[in-house]
Design an enzyme around this catalytic site. Structure first.
Site, PDB file in Angstrom:
ATOM      1  CB  SER A   3      77.203 -22.378  41.116  1.00  0.00           C
ATOM      2  OG  SER A   3      76.887 -22.475  42.490  1.00  0.00           O
ATOM      3  CG  HIS A  38      76.571 -27.115  43.228  1.00  0.00           C
ATOM      4  ND1 HIS A  38      77.718 -27.231  42.461  1.00  0.00           N
ATOM      5  CD2 HIS A  38      76.407 -25.790  43.470  1.00  0.00           C
ATOM      6  CE1 HIS A  38      78.227 -26.024  42.259  1.00  0.00           C
ATOM      7  NE2 HIS A  38      77.442 -25.137  42.848  1.00  0.00           N
TER       8      HIS A  38
END
Length: 236
Positions: free
Chosen positions: A129, A164
């Site tokens: 992330s 993501h």
């Protein structure tokens, strides 16, 4: 210019997205070190040095590594760490959170220079992330609330990043738009439970803990972002 060395960028997954702490991608990270009991340092700067995050890391890596946590905040669980300890590691694992805050705090403490030296000496750099975004020149981030382009990365890897990719609403659509409009340079997107292994700025392979999770190169063509899915090796 890309930094010499090995960097593994996770779109999401690893111990932080596992119910039991087990992760085939994390196993691969340890394997890449070539050590029987590697020294692994978790860097949770992007989460404000979350104590829970650090404890989850320690539980997931206990018994098979010499695990430590680098704290730049200092709190009830972790004293402030000199970033120089990163030079003693076989693997540096950067956690998720705010990409913008991570970059700002790292620069204040001189972390990028230490990371560059560690990578050149053979330490594996990795992260998910925000810990994926930080290595690139630019990225898609929610550091400021709504998703937005950020052109302030370390530049250890070329182009832009989007973690993501399918796991969070709007990530894919906005990333394609930003590349198409030139708001972000061409780059790479990784879904949850996938990772890209880079060596000296070039892709070695894309891997996944699950067979239905994509990794894509995204280029600009006629004002639009265009996806090219990469081959993904399913682990374990």
């Amino acid at each position: 210019m890309a930094v010499p060395g090995t960097i593994v960028t996770l779109g999401g997954g690893g111990f932080s997205m596992s119910d039991d702490g087990g992760s085939a991608i994390d196993d691969l990270l340890l394997e890449l070190t070539g050590r029987e009991r590697p020294r692994v340092c978790f860097v949770p700067t992007a989460s404000g040095d979350s104590v829970d995050y650090g404890r989850r890391f320690e539980a997931a890596f206990a018994g098979r590594t010499d695990a430590s946590v680098l704290s730049l905040f200092g709190n009830s669980a972790y004293d402030y760490s000199d970033p120089g300890v990163l030079l003693e590691q076989d693997l540096i694992y950067v956690g998720g959170g705010s990409t913008a805050n991570l970059l700002a705090i790292w620069r204040l403490h001189g972390v990028p220079e230490v990371l560059r030296e560690a990578a050149a000496a053979g330490t594996i750099l990795a992260g998910l992330s925000a810990g994926m975004n930080c290595w690139f020149e630019a990225s898609s981030t929610d550091s400021f609330g709504p998703l937005a382009p950020l052109s302030d990365g370390l530049g250890f890897l070329p182009g832009s990043a989007c973690p993501h990719y399918l796991g969070e609403p709007g990530r894919r659509e906005l990333y394609l738009d930003w590349i198409g409009s030139g708001s972000l340079p061409e780059g790479h997107a990784a879904d949850d439970y996938t990772a890209i292994v880079w060596r000296d700025g070039e892709i070695v392979e894309a891997v996944s803990e699950r067979g239905d999770r994509p990794v894509a190169a995204v280029s600009r063509n006629g004002g639009a972002g265009v996806e090219t899915e990469l081959p993904v090796r399913v682990l374990g």
